[in-house]
Design an enzyme around this catalytic site. Structure first.
Site, mmCIF file in Angstrom:
data_model
loop_
_atom_site.group_PDB
_atom_site.id
_atom_site.type_symbol
_atom_site.label_atom_id
_atom_site.label_comp_id
_atom_site.label_asym_id
_atom_site.label_seq_id
_atom_site.Cartn_x
_atom_site.Cartn_y
_atom_site.Cartn_z
ATOM 1 N N ASP A 95 5.185 -12.953 -13.674
ATOM 2 C CA ASP A 95 5.223 -12.215 -12.432
ATOM 3 C C ASP A 95 5.592 -10.649 -12.894
ATOM 4 O OD1 ASP A 95 5.662 -10.942 -9.920
ATOM 5 O OD2 ASP A 95 7.826 -11.794 -9.916
ATOM 6 N N SER A 98 8.678 -8.369 -11.078
ATOM 7 C CA SER A 98 9.978 -8.652 -11.303
ATOM 8 C C SER A 98 10.083 -8.500 -12.665
ATOM 9 C CB SER A 98 10.490 -9.909 -10.933
ATOM 10 O OG SER A 98 10.002 -10.923 -11.508
ATOM 11 N N ASN A 100 13.067 -10.195 -14.795
ATOM 12 C CA ASN A 100 13.948 -11.000 -15.436
ATOM 13 C C ASN A 100 13.352 -12.406 -15.883
ATOM 14 O OD1 ASN A 100 15.989 -9.454 -13.666
ATOM 15 N ND2 ASN A 100 16.868 -10.279 -15.482
ATOM 16 N N TRP A 102 14.263 -16.299 -15.571
ATOM 17 C CA TRP A 102 15.524 -17.116 -15.659
ATOM 18 C C TRP A 102 14.726 -18.696 -15.124
ATOM 19 C CZ3 TRP A 102 15.341 -20.083 -10.911
ATOM 20 C CH2 TRP A 102 14.775 -19.458 -9.854
ATOM 21 N N TYR A 138 16.862 -11.725 -3.589
ATOM 22 C CA TYR A 138 15.520 -11.858 -3.178
ATOM 23 C C TYR A 138 15.598 -11.499 -1.515
ATOM 24 C CZ TYR A 138 13.992 -13.813 -7.194
ATOM 25 O OH TYR A 138 13.728 -13.929 -8.776
ATOM 26 N N ASP A 277 0.683 -6.899 -8.250
ATOM 27 C CA ASP A 277 1.761 -8.015 -8.114
ATOM 28 C C ASP A 277 0.923 -9.305 -8.573
ATOM 29 O OD1 ASP A 277 3.803 -9.295 -8.172
ATOM 30 O OD2 ASP A 277 3.906 -9.564 -6.175
ATOM 31 N N THR A 280 2.373 -12.581 -6.570
ATOM 32 C CA THR A 280 2.244 -12.621 -4.917
ATOM 33 C C THR A 280 0.552 -12.934 -4.754
ATOM 34 O OG1 THR A 280 3.745 -11.368 -4.224
ATOM 35 C CG2 THR A 280 1.975 -11.677 -2.607
#
Length: 384
Positions: A95, A98, A100, A102, A138, A277, A280
């Site tokens: 992505d 963003s 991070n 996780w 979010y 992006d 999305t």
């Protein structure tokens, strides 16, 4: 839940320091909920706004999201990474919106965790507990957890001592249905929660990649999509690469000149900001601009906010032309519409809060994209 099968092909480096990771195109959560006849129920109870993913771009907050991780609704490309020694595999979204990494942990009782692969620190000989907590917001929802450090393997790249998030709570019932386990953010470090170093930055710091850039090819088919770390593969595009300097180094944000349909400027008058992006699927923008586009292509909105088009009219519908750096980036009707079953087609444009445009997978399937960290720019070129 059945896990996605993605073949890593660890030896498939294009050159030394250039590594290709296959992605699989799966169903969006929107489609899964539609098939389960749950989508209308979702829209009745939740105001869906893609813009909640980008809080830095909306300093006053959108104040509309009521569940965490709502943007999972329109994510559809996933790849497999492994964490730990011996490796534990996870399907993640790569992505660019963003920063991070996780994944769910075995300490998470939420149903969303229990229906996905969960990382077990006790089963990894290289895992270290950093003592940090993690909260990723979010919209008005959030994922909470802890921060650990371990070896993260992405295709043939072995990233040692990589900090990552382990979710201990993932509230929200709809995240239960998504096909991916976690997210691997490819944005800039300043977007990362709690100052955690992103995976790509660690790859560069550890001299794992040949160049300080990565590139993305998104296929229309279930297979064939790739993220290429450290280089560019000319077999995926035709023509010359056009480079666009970033207007903000956090998201991969650029300045767009205008949006044209049928030789008329319909949106982004006088210029606007857009984010490239990969996380999305749709193209999103301010309500007025999106409304003008929907009207120009003949899309009709239903009571749940989806825009329907006449399937038989798609061949005659106009191109949408995005003007960036004075160049035209055309997206045809076959690229910006989707057919869900015979006679039922929708347009892939979505309202969002604020003035930001989000150029997601609808745009990126048409244009091979290069994310150049060394020069703080994005390269776009027509995909094959």
């Amino acid at each position: 839940m059945m896990q996605l099968l993605v073949f890593l092909c660890a030896a498939s480096a294009l050159a030394q320091g250039v590594t290709k990771l296959p992605l699989e195109r799966g169903k969006k959560l929107r489609e899964i909920l539609r098939e389960k006849d749950l989508l209308h129920q979702f829209f009745q109870h939740h105001h869906y706004d893609i813009g909640t993913k980008f809080p830095h771009a909306f300093p006053n907050g959108t104040k509309v999201a009521t569940e965490p991780l709502l943007n999972a609704l329109d994510v559809e490309y996933y790849g497999t990474i492994s964490i730990g020694t011996p490796p534990q595999d996870f399907s993640v979204v790569f992505d660019t919106g963003s920063s991070n990494l996780w994944v769910p942990s075995v300490s998470c009782p939420s149903l969303a965790c229990q229906t996905h692969q969960m990382f077990d620190p006790s089963q990894s000989s290289t895992y270290k507990n950093t003592g940090q907590s993690l909260s990723i917001h979010y919209g008005t929802g959030e994922m909470e957890g802890i921060v650990g450090s371990d070896t993260v393997t992405v295709a043939s790249l072995v990233d040692t001592n990589q900090p990552f998030g382990l979710s201990t709570t993932e509230p929200g019932q709809f995240f239960v249905h998504v096909k991916f386990d976690g997210i691997l953010g490819l944005g800039y470090p300043n977007l990362a929660a709690d100052g955690i170093t992103p995976v790509f930055d660690n790859m560069v710091n550890e001299s794992l990649v040949q160049e300080n850039l990565f590139s993305v090819y998104l296929s229309r088919e279930e297979t064939g999509s790739v993220v290429i770390f450290g280089g560019v593969d000319e077999s995926y595009f035709t023509g010359s690469i056009s480079w666009i300097s970033l207007s903000y180094q956090g998201y991969w944000q650029i300045t767009m000149d205008s949006i044209i349909v049928n030789s008329q400027e319909v949106a982004c008058r006088g210029g606007c900001q857009a984010i490239i992006d990969t996380g999305t699927s749709l193209v999103a923008g301010p309500p007025s601009g999106i409304s003008n586009i929907q009207r120009a292509v003949g899309a009709r909105q239903d009571v749940y906010g989806e825009h329907h088009v006449n399937c038989s009219s798609i061949p005659a519908m106009p191109d949408i032309i995005f003007i960036i750096n004075g160049l035209q980036y055309s997206v045809s009707a076959s690229a910006y519409t989707e057919q869900h079953n015979p006679g039922f087609c929708t347009s892939s444009f979505q309202d969002t809060s604020g003035d930001l445009w989000i150029l997601g997978d609808v745009f990126l399937r048409v244009y091979y994209s290069i994310f150049d960290r060394a020069n703080n720019r994005v390269g776009l070129v027509k995909a094959v």
